[in-house]
Motif scaffolding. Structure first.
Motif, mmCIF file in Angstrom:
data_model
loop_
_atom_site.group_PDB
_atom_site.id
_atom_site.type_symbol
_atom_site.label_atom_id
_atom_site.label_comp_id
_atom_site.label_asym_id
_atom_site.label_seq_id
_atom_site.Cartn_x
_atom_site.Cartn_y
_atom_site.Cartn_z
ATOM 1 N N GLY A 263 -60.967 -13.581 -72.897
ATOM 2 C CA GLY A 263 -62.222 -13.136 -72.299
ATOM 3 C C GLY A 263 -62.999 -12.130 -73.118
ATOM 4 N N SER A 264 -62.469 -11.723 -74.265
ATOM 5 C CA SER A 264 -63.188 -10.745 -75.089
ATOM 6 C C SER A 264 -64.223 -11.458 -75.952
ATOM 7 C CB SER A 264 -62.215 -9.972 -75.974
ATOM 8 O OG SER A 264 -61.786 -10.772 -77.060
ATOM 9 N N SER A 265 -65.044 -10.676 -76.603
ATOM 10 C CA SER A 265 -66.044 -11.260 -77.506
ATOM 11 C C SER A 265 -65.513 -11.333 -78.938
ATOM 12 C CB SER A 265 -67.330 -10.436 -77.457
ATOM 13 O OG SER A 265 -67.066 -9.099 -77.862
ATOM 14 N N GLY A 266 -64.215 -11.062 -79.106
ATOM 15 C CA GLY A 266 -63.616 -11.122 -80.435
ATOM 16 C C GLY A 266 -63.680 -12.516 -81.033
ATOM 17 N N ALA A 267 -63.575 -12.583 -82.349
ATOM 18 C CA ALA A 267 -63.738 -13.845 -83.069
ATOM 19 C C ALA A 267 -62.502 -14.740 -83.021
ATOM 20 C CB ALA A 267 -64.087 -13.547 -84.530
ATOM 21 N N GLY A 268 -61.381 -14.215 -82.576
ATOM 22 C CA GLY A 268 -60.145 -14.986 -82.661
ATOM 23 C C GLY A 268 -59.780 -15.739 -81.402
ATOM 24 N N THR A 269 -58.670 -16.450 -81.518
ATOM 25 C CA THR A 269 -58.089 -17.143 -80.373
ATOM 26 C C THR A 269 -57.155 -16.178 -79.659
ATOM 27 O OG1 THR A 269 -56.985 -19.171 -79.681
ATOM 28 C CG2 THR A 269 -56.152 -18.132 -81.682
ATOM 29 N N ASN A 270 -56.505 -16.635 -78.608
ATOM 30 C CA ASN A 270 -55.574 -15.770 -77.906
ATOM 31 C C ASN A 270 -54.245 -16.496 -77.689
ATOM 32 O OD1 ASN A 270 -55.663 -17.095 -75.157
ATOM 33 N ND2 ASN A 270 -57.814 -16.539 -75.359
ATOM 34 N N PRO A 271 -53.192 -15.773 -77.371
ATOM 35 C CA PRO A 271 -51.880 -16.400 -77.218
ATOM 36 C C PRO A 271 -51.852 -17.516 -76.172
ATOM 37 C CG PRO A 271 -51.626 -14.035 -77.409
ATOM 38 C CD PRO A 271 -53.099 -14.303 -77.283
ATOM 39 N N GLU A 272 -52.649 -17.403 -75.113
ATOM 40 C CA GLU A 272 -52.658 -18.438 -74.090
ATOM 41 C C GLU A 272 -53.220 -19.747 -74.638
ATOM 42 O OE1 GLU A 272 -51.774 -14.736 -72.497
ATOM 43 O OE2 GLU A 272 -53.626 -15.194 -73.584
ATOM 44 N N GLN A 273 -54.239 -19.661 -75.485
ATOM 45 C CA GLN A 273 -54.788 -20.871 -76.102
ATOM 46 C C GLN A 273 -53.779 -21.491 -77.068
ATOM 47 O OE1 GLN A 273 -58.349 -19.061 -77.673
ATOM 48 N NE2 GLN A 273 -59.629 -20.051 -76.122
ATOM 49 N N LEU A 274 -53.095 -20.657 -77.824
ATOM 50 C CA LEU A 274 -52.094 -21.170 -78.754
ATOM 51 C C LEU A 274 -50.948 -21.845 -78.002
ATOM 52 C CD1 LEU A 274 -52.022 -18.187 -81.259
ATOM 53 C CD2 LEU A 274 -52.954 -20.477 -81.678
ATOM 54 N N PHE A 275 -50.517 -21.238 -76.910
ATOM 55 C CA PHE A 275 -49.463 -21.811 -76.090
ATOM 56 C C PHE A 275 -49.911 -23.143 -75.496
ATOM 57 C CE2 PHE A 275 -46.888 -21.690 -72.035
ATOM 58 C CZ PHE A 275 -45.678 -22.007 -72.634
ATOM 59 N N ALA A 276 -51.154 -23.199 -75.004
ATOM 60 C CA ALA A 276 -51.700 -24.434 -74.439
ATOM 61 C C ALA A 276 -51.740 -25.542 -75.490
ATOM 62 C CB ALA A 276 -53.100 -24.184 -73.870
ATOM 63 N N ALA A 277 -52.128 -25.207 -76.708
ATOM 64 C CA ALA A 277 -52.185 -26.210 -77.776
ATOM 65 C C ALA A 277 -50.794 -26.741 -78.106
ATOM 66 C CB ALA A 277 -52.839 -25.619 -79.026
ATOM 67 N N GLY A 278 -49.829 -25.842 -78.247
ATOM 68 C CA GLY A 278 -48.469 -26.268 -78.567
ATOM 69 C C GLY A 278 -47.854 -27.100 -77.464
ATOM 70 N N TRP A 279 -47.986 -26.642 -76.223
ATOM 71 C CA TRP A 279 -47.380 -27.357 -75.099
ATOM 72 C C TRP A 279 -48.027 -28.723 -74.912
ATOM 73 C CZ3 TRP A 279 -46.570 -24.693 -69.669
ATOM 74 C CH2 TRP A 279 -45.677 -25.461 -68.903
ATOM 75 N N SER A 280 -49.361 -28.791 -75.001
ATOM 76 C CA SER A 280 -50.038 -30.072 -74.789
ATOM 77 C C SER A 280 -49.666 -31.087 -75.865
ATOM 78 C CB SER A 280 -51.554 -29.897 -74.692
ATOM 79 O OG SER A 280 -52.091 -29.346 -75.872
ATOM 80 N N ALA A 281 -49.523 -30.645 -77.107
ATOM 81 C CA ALA A 281 -49.110 -31.555 -78.182
ATOM 82 C C ALA A 281 -47.697 -32.075 -77.938
ATOM 83 C CB ALA A 281 -49.196 -30.842 -79.534
ATOM 84 N N CYS A 282 -46.803 -31.182 -77.597
ATOM 85 C CA CYS A 282 -45.422 -31.563 -77.331
ATOM 86 C C CYS A 282 -45.343 -32.482 -76.112
ATOM 87 C CB CYS A 282 -44.571 -30.313 -77.118
ATOM 88 S SG CYS A 282 -42.818 -30.643 -76.931
ATOM 89 N N PHE A 283 -46.094 -32.152 -75.065
ATOM 90 C CA PHE A 283 -46.052 -32.926 -73.830
ATOM 91 C C PHE A 283 -46.579 -34.344 -74.044
ATOM 92 C CE2 PHE A 283 -47.099 -34.025 -69.419
ATOM 93 C CZ PHE A 283 -45.965 -33.554 -68.763
ATOM 94 N N LEU A 284 -47.624 -34.486 -74.847
ATOM 95 C CA LEU A 284 -48.146 -35.817 -75.134
ATOM 96 C C LEU A 284 -47.105 -36.643 -75.891
ATOM 97 C CD1 LEU A 284 -50.450 -37.777 -74.781
ATOM 98 C CD2 LEU A 284 -51.526 -36.807 -76.816
ATOM 99 N N GLY A 285 -46.388 -36.006 -76.812
ATOM 100 C CA GLY A 285 -45.302 -36.697 -77.495
ATOM 101 C C GLY A 285 -44.205 -37.125 -76.530
ATOM 102 N N ALA A 286 -43.908 -36.280 -75.558
ATOM 103 C CA ALA A 286 -42.888 -36.604 -74.555
ATOM 104 C C ALA A 286 -43.344 -37.758 -73.666
ATOM 105 C CB ALA A 286 -42.562 -35.371 -73.722
ATOM 106 N N ILE A 287 -44.642 -37.836 -73.381
ATOM 107 C CA ILE A 287 -45.156 -38.982 -72.625
ATOM 108 C C ILE A 287 -44.954 -40.259 -73.428
ATOM 109 C CG2 ILE A 287 -47.270 -40.102 -71.789
ATOM 110 C CD1 ILE A 287 -48.185 -37.356 -70.795
ATOM 111 N N GLY A 288 -45.210 -40.192 -74.726
ATOM 112 C CA GLY A 288 -44.967 -41.348 -75.588
ATOM 113 C C GLY A 288 -43.510 -41.787 -75.548
ATOM 114 N N ARG A 289 -42.620 -40.822 -75.540
ATOM 115 C CA ARG A 289 -41.187 -41.137 -75.468
ATOM 116 C C ARG A 289 -40.840 -41.747 -74.104
ATOM 117 N NH1 ARG A 289 -36.273 -36.899 -75.889
ATOM 118 N NH2 ARG A 289 -34.629 -38.385 -75.434
#
Length: 135
Positions: free
Chosen positions: A35-61
């Protein structure tokens, strides 16, 4: 007997107002609080990206276990909430699966199976509220 197949290594400085870099140089991100105006991402976005990538792979399996294929257009839209409560902060999540060409009941079955297979889902099970949805 367990075998480590990969170890992700990062170094983070400055916390939520800092930076994180992987040991191989492939990840190099500036961090900013949610929610800040900072230029970077945040840990929640990074976690969402990692989990969603892994989860999509698990759906494929899960689909492969049934001799099915998941469309290249399949997607997981992950939402990770940072929640303030009386005990401090907690996370909660929604994993929204878009599985074109797969009927709703089968899609629901695949995401439930994926939730059993995905290492991120296993790591969070019983620790945070998780909602699974078929979009």
């Amino acid at each position: 007997m367990s075998t480590v197949i990969y170890t992700g290594k990062t170094s983070t400085t400055g916390g939520r107002d800092g930076a994180s870099r992987s040991s191989d140089g492939r990840l190099d991100v500036t961090l900013s609080p949610p929610g800040s105006s900072g230029a970077g991402t945040n840990p929640e976005q990074l976690f969402a990206a990692g989990w969603s990538a892994c989860f999509l792979g698990a759906i494929g399996r899960a689909a492969a276990e049934r001799q099915l294929r998941v469309s290249a257009d399949a997607a997981i839209n992950a939402e990770i909430d940072l929640v303030s409560n009386d005990g401090g902060y907690v996370l909660q999540a929604r994993l929204n699966a878009k599985l074109p060409g797969i009927e709703m009941d089968l899609a629901r079955s695949l995401i439930e199976r994926a939730h059993q297979l995905c290492p991120y889902s296993k790591a969070t099970r019983g620790n945070i509220a998780v909602e699974l949805n078929v979009a």
